[in-house]
Design a protein around this motif. Structure first.
Motif, PDB file in Angstrom:
ATOM      1  N   ILE A   1     -13.556   9.686 -24.059  1.00  0.00           N
ATOM      2  CA  ILE A   1     -13.229  11.050 -23.614  1.00  0.00           C
ATOM      3  C   ILE A   1     -14.501  11.632 -23.004  1.00  0.00           C
ATOM      4  CG2 ILE A   1     -12.400  13.334 -24.255  1.00  0.00           C
ATOM      5  CD1 ILE A   1     -11.150  12.184 -26.736  1.00  0.00           C
TER       6      ILE A   1
ATOM      7  N   LYS B   1      -8.887   9.200 -22.485  1.00  0.00           N
ATOM      8  CA  LYS B   1      -8.004   8.094 -22.850  1.00  0.00           C
ATOM      9  C   LYS B   1      -6.761   8.570 -23.604  1.00  0.00           C
ATOM     10  CE  LYS B   1      -6.620   3.869 -23.434  1.00  0.00           C
ATOM     11  NZ  LYS B   1      -5.946   3.210 -22.315  1.00  0.00           N
TER      12      LYS B   1
ATOM     13  N   LEU C   1       5.602   6.198 -25.032  1.00  0.00           N
ATOM     14  CA  LEU C   1       6.329   6.470 -26.272  1.00  0.00           C
ATOM     15  C   LEU C   1       5.458   7.145 -27.330  1.00  0.00           C
ATOM     16  CD1 LEU C   1       8.568   3.264 -26.561  1.00  0.00           C
ATOM     17  CD2 LEU C   1       9.093   5.459 -25.476  1.00  0.00           C
TER      18      LEU C   1
ATOM     19  N   HIS D   1      -8.095  16.705 -34.128  1.00  0.00           N
ATOM     20  CA  HIS D   1      -7.318  15.586 -34.666  1.00  0.00           C
ATOM     21  C   HIS D   1      -8.267  14.476 -35.085  1.00  0.00           C
ATOM     22  CE1 HIS D   1      -3.562  17.308 -33.157  1.00  0.00           C
ATOM     23  NE2 HIS D   1      -4.226  17.598 -32.066  1.00  0.00           N
TER      24      HIS D   1
ATOM     25  N   ARG E   1       3.471   8.599 -38.963  1.00  0.00           N
ATOM     26  CA  ARG E   1       3.063  10.007 -38.836  1.00  0.00           C
ATOM     27  C   ARG E   1       3.003  10.642 -40.219  1.00  0.00           C
ATOM     28  NH1 ARG E   1       6.857  12.674 -34.393  1.00  0.00           N
ATOM     29  NH2 ARG E   1       5.394  14.390 -34.604  1.00  0.00           N
TER      30      ARG E   1
ATOM     31  N   CYS F   1      -1.810   8.349 -22.840  1.00  0.00           N
ATOM     32  CA  CYS F   1      -0.555   8.154 -23.561  1.00  0.00           C
ATOM     33  C   CYS F   1       0.112   9.464 -23.942  1.00  0.00           C
ATOM     34  CB  CYS F   1      -0.801   7.353 -24.842  1.00  0.00           C
ATOM     35  SG  CYS F   1      -1.298   5.654 -24.569  1.00  0.00           S
ATOM     36  N   HIS F   2      -0.702  10.481 -24.315  1.00  0.00           N
ATOM     37  CA  HIS F   2      -0.127  11.687 -24.914  1.00  0.00           C
ATOM     38  C   HIS F   2       0.210  12.807 -23.937  1.00  0.00           C
ATOM     39  CE1 HIS F   2      -0.250  10.749 -29.218  1.00  0.00           C
ATOM     40  NE2 HIS F   2      -1.365  10.066 -28.971  1.00  0.00           N
TER      41      HIS F   2
ATOM     42  N   TYR G   1     -11.847   4.676 -27.561  1.00  0.00           N
ATOM     43  CA  TYR G   1     -11.100   5.538 -26.634  1.00  0.00           C
ATOM     44  C   TYR G   1     -12.077   6.556 -26.041  1.00  0.00           C
ATOM     45  CZ  TYR G   1      -6.563   3.801 -28.235  1.00  0.00           C
ATOM     46  OH  TYR G   1      -5.469   3.022 -28.529  1.00  0.00           O
TER      47      TYR G   1
ATOM     48  N   VAL H   1      -8.738   4.760 -33.016  1.00  0.00           N
ATOM     49  CA  VAL H   1      -9.128   5.347 -31.736  1.00  0.00           C
ATOM     50  C   VAL H   1     -10.487   4.817 -31.278  1.00  0.00           C
ATOM     51  CG1 VAL H   1      -7.783   7.470 -31.997  1.00  0.00           C
ATOM     52  CG2 VAL H   1     -10.093   7.376 -32.909  1.00  0.00           C
TER      53      VAL H   1
ATOM     54  N   PRO I   1      -2.509   8.625 -36.679  1.00  0.00           N
ATOM     55  CA  PRO I   1      -2.077   7.475 -37.479  1.00  0.00           C
ATOM     56  C   PRO I   1      -2.437   6.123 -36.861  1.00  0.00           C
ATOM     57  CG  PRO I   1      -0.217   8.325 -36.250  1.00  0.00           C
ATOM     58  CD  PRO I   1      -1.417   9.139 -35.826  1.00  0.00           C
TER      59      PRO I   1
HETATM   60  C1  HEC Z   1      -1.994   3.488 -26.131  1.00  0.00           C
HETATM   61  C2  HEC Z   1      -1.366   4.800 -26.297  1.00  0.00           C
HETATM   62  C3  HEC Z   1      -2.096   5.843 -27.135  1.00  0.00           C
HETATM   63  C4  HEC Z   1      -3.401   6.300 -26.987  1.00  0.00           C
HETATM   64  C5  HEC Z   1      -4.447   5.850 -25.953  1.00  0.00           C
HETATM   65  C6  HEC Z   1      -3.580   7.323 -27.992  1.00  0.00           C
HETATM   66  N1  HEC Z   1      -2.430   7.471 -28.734  1.00  0.00           N
HETATM   67 FE1  HEC Z   1      -2.120   8.793 -30.237  1.00  0.00          FE
HETATM   68  N2  HEC Z   1      -0.279   8.027 -30.593  1.00  0.00           N
HETATM   69  C7  HEC Z   1       0.333   7.026 -29.842  1.00  0.00           C
HETATM   70  C8  HEC Z   1       1.636   6.688 -30.407  1.00  0.00           C
HETATM   71  C9  HEC Z   1       2.604   5.659 -29.881  1.00  0.00           C
HETATM   72  C10 HEC Z   1       1.794   7.551 -31.530  1.00  0.00           C
HETATM   73  C11 HEC Z   1       2.983   7.591 -32.512  1.00  0.00           C
HETATM   74  C12 HEC Z   1       2.621   6.980 -33.818  1.00  0.00           C
HETATM   75  C13 HEC Z   1       2.087   5.603 -33.620  1.00  0.00           C
HETATM   76  O1  HEC Z   1       2.830   4.722 -33.128  1.00  0.00           O
HETATM   77  O2  HEC Z   1       0.889   5.395 -33.917  1.00  0.00           O
HETATM   78  C14 HEC Z   1       0.588   8.362 -31.616  1.00  0.00           C
HETATM   79  C15 HEC Z   1       0.362   9.325 -32.575  1.00  0.00           C
HETATM   80  C16 HEC Z   1      -0.684  10.242 -32.533  1.00  0.00           C
HETATM   81  C17 HEC Z   1      -0.812  11.423 -33.370  1.00  0.00           C
HETATM   82  C18 HEC Z   1       0.148  11.862 -34.478  1.00  0.00           C
HETATM   83  C19 HEC Z   1       1.023  13.008 -33.994  1.00  0.00           C
HETATM   84  C20 HEC Z   1       1.930  13.549 -35.102  1.00  0.00           C
HETATM   85  O3  HEC Z   1       2.671  14.495 -34.791  1.00  0.00           O
HETATM   86  O4  HEC Z   1       1.921  13.048 -36.224  1.00  0.00           O
HETATM   87  C21 HEC Z   1      -1.973  12.055 -33.021  1.00  0.00           C
HETATM   88  C22 HEC Z   1      -2.536  13.336 -33.602  1.00  0.00           C
HETATM   89  C23 HEC Z   1      -2.570  11.259 -31.963  1.00  0.00           C
HETATM   90  N3  HEC Z   1      -1.770  10.171 -31.699  1.00  0.00           N
HETATM   91  C24 HEC Z   1      -3.769  11.583 -31.358  1.00  0.00           C
HETATM   92  C25 HEC Z   1      -4.431  10.756 -30.430  1.00  0.00           C
HETATM   93  C26 HEC Z   1      -5.781  10.995 -29.942  1.00  0.00           C
HETATM   94  C27 HEC Z   1      -6.656  12.175 -30.357  1.00  0.00           C
HETATM   95  C28 HEC Z   1      -6.067   9.980 -29.075  1.00  0.00           C
HETATM   96  C29 HEC Z   1      -7.369   9.724 -28.345  1.00  0.00           C
HETATM   97  C30 HEC Z   1      -8.583   9.659 -29.180  1.00  0.00           C
HETATM   98  C31 HEC Z   1      -4.893   9.133 -28.989  1.00  0.00           C
HETATM   99  N4  HEC Z   1      -3.930   9.620 -29.855  1.00  0.00           N
HETATM  100  C32 HEC Z   1      -4.766   8.036 -28.155  1.00  0.00           C
HETATM  101  C33 HEC Z   1      -0.202   6.417 -28.725  1.00  0.00           C
HETATM  102  C34 HEC Z   1      -1.510   6.589 -28.237  1.00  0.00           C
END
Ligand code: HEC
Ligand code: HEC
Length: 148
Positions: free
Chosen positions: A74, A80, A94, A125, A53, A84-85, A72, A69, A66
């Motif tokens: 949308i 998508k 997680l 983002h 992060r 997770c979020h 993924y 994507v 971080p």
């Molecule tokens: C398979 C699960 C998964 C999916 C699907 C996913 N994420 Fe994540 N995301 C995570 C995890 C776990 C973290 C924590 C850091 C890491 O492990 O990469 C994270 C971290 C982030 C962060 C950083 C938050 C911070 O406070 O620093 C952002 C912003 C984010 N994701 C946006 C997105 C967006 C936008 C999408 C879709 C385009 C997405 N994520 C799809 C699992 C996912």
């Protein structure tokens, strides 16, 4: 060829030489490409996927993503990212839950699901590419951000 016949040709040459809009204007981000021409920017390669992060540069900055994507989806039926979020999913995924602000409608009412105002995550983002900035940046955030 008589001079009288040459004159229109000379005139045309002068117009062509003079009419190159944009020449002489150089923009550091565009290089020597004239402002009325399209640049050919390098293709985006692999986004950084280190799961670390990143610190925010100012208060209320949408954190950068971080992880990769690519692919993924949308659309109006499926998001998508929320797989997770969404706050209900993070116990298993997680991932960092979207903040409570994402559940407010424009009147400030708390909704049971992510507000449509926050549905298209990548409006705000973005993932990061491991590229060197092409122009300098001396931006400094406020002195006392919340540290998020
Ligand atoms: C398979 C699960 C998964 C999916 C699907 C996913 N994420 Fe994540 N995301 C995570 C995890 C776990 C973290 C924590 C850091 C890491 O492990 O990469 C994270 C971290 C982030 C962060 C950083 C938050 C911070 O406070 O620093 C952002 C912003 C984010 N994701 C946006 C997105 C967006 C936008 C999408 C879709 C385009 C997405 N994520 C799809 C699992 C996912
Ligand atoms: C209109 C802009 C906008 C949209 C759209 C948006 N966000 Fe955010 N997001 C923000 C801002 C600004 C913050 C930081 C301030 C805050 O928490 O409200 C943030 C914070 C976050 C965080 C960090 C939460 C924390 O506690 O550190 C995550 C994770 C996140 N967003 C995920 C998402 C996902 C997933 C979507 C799509 C469903 C999304 N966001 C849509 C602007 C947006």
């Amino acid at each position: 060829m008589k001079l009288r016949q040459l004159l229109p040709l000379l005139g045309l040459l002068a117009v062509v030489a003079g009419a190159q809009p944009g020449t002489g204007l150089v923009d550091a981000a565009r290089g020597p490409v004239a402002v009325d021409k399209l640049t050919d920017p390098p293709r985006l390669a692999n986004a950084i996927n280190d799961d670390v992060r990143r610190p925010r540069n100012y208060d209320m900055q949408p954190p950068t993503i971080p992880h990769r994507v690519d692919g993924y989806q949308i659309d109006k039926n499926f998001n998508k990212c929320l797989d997770c979020h969404a706050r209900a999913k993070t116990e298993f995924s997680l991932a960092i839950p979207v903040s409570p602000t994402h559940y407010l409608d424009r009147a400030g009412k708390v909704l049971p699901q992510v507000s449509t105002r926050r549905y298209f995550c990548m409006q705000c983002h973005v993932p990061q590419d491991p590229a060197q900035p092409i122009v300098g940046n001396a931006f400094e955030g406020v002195a006392a951000p919340t540290g998020k």
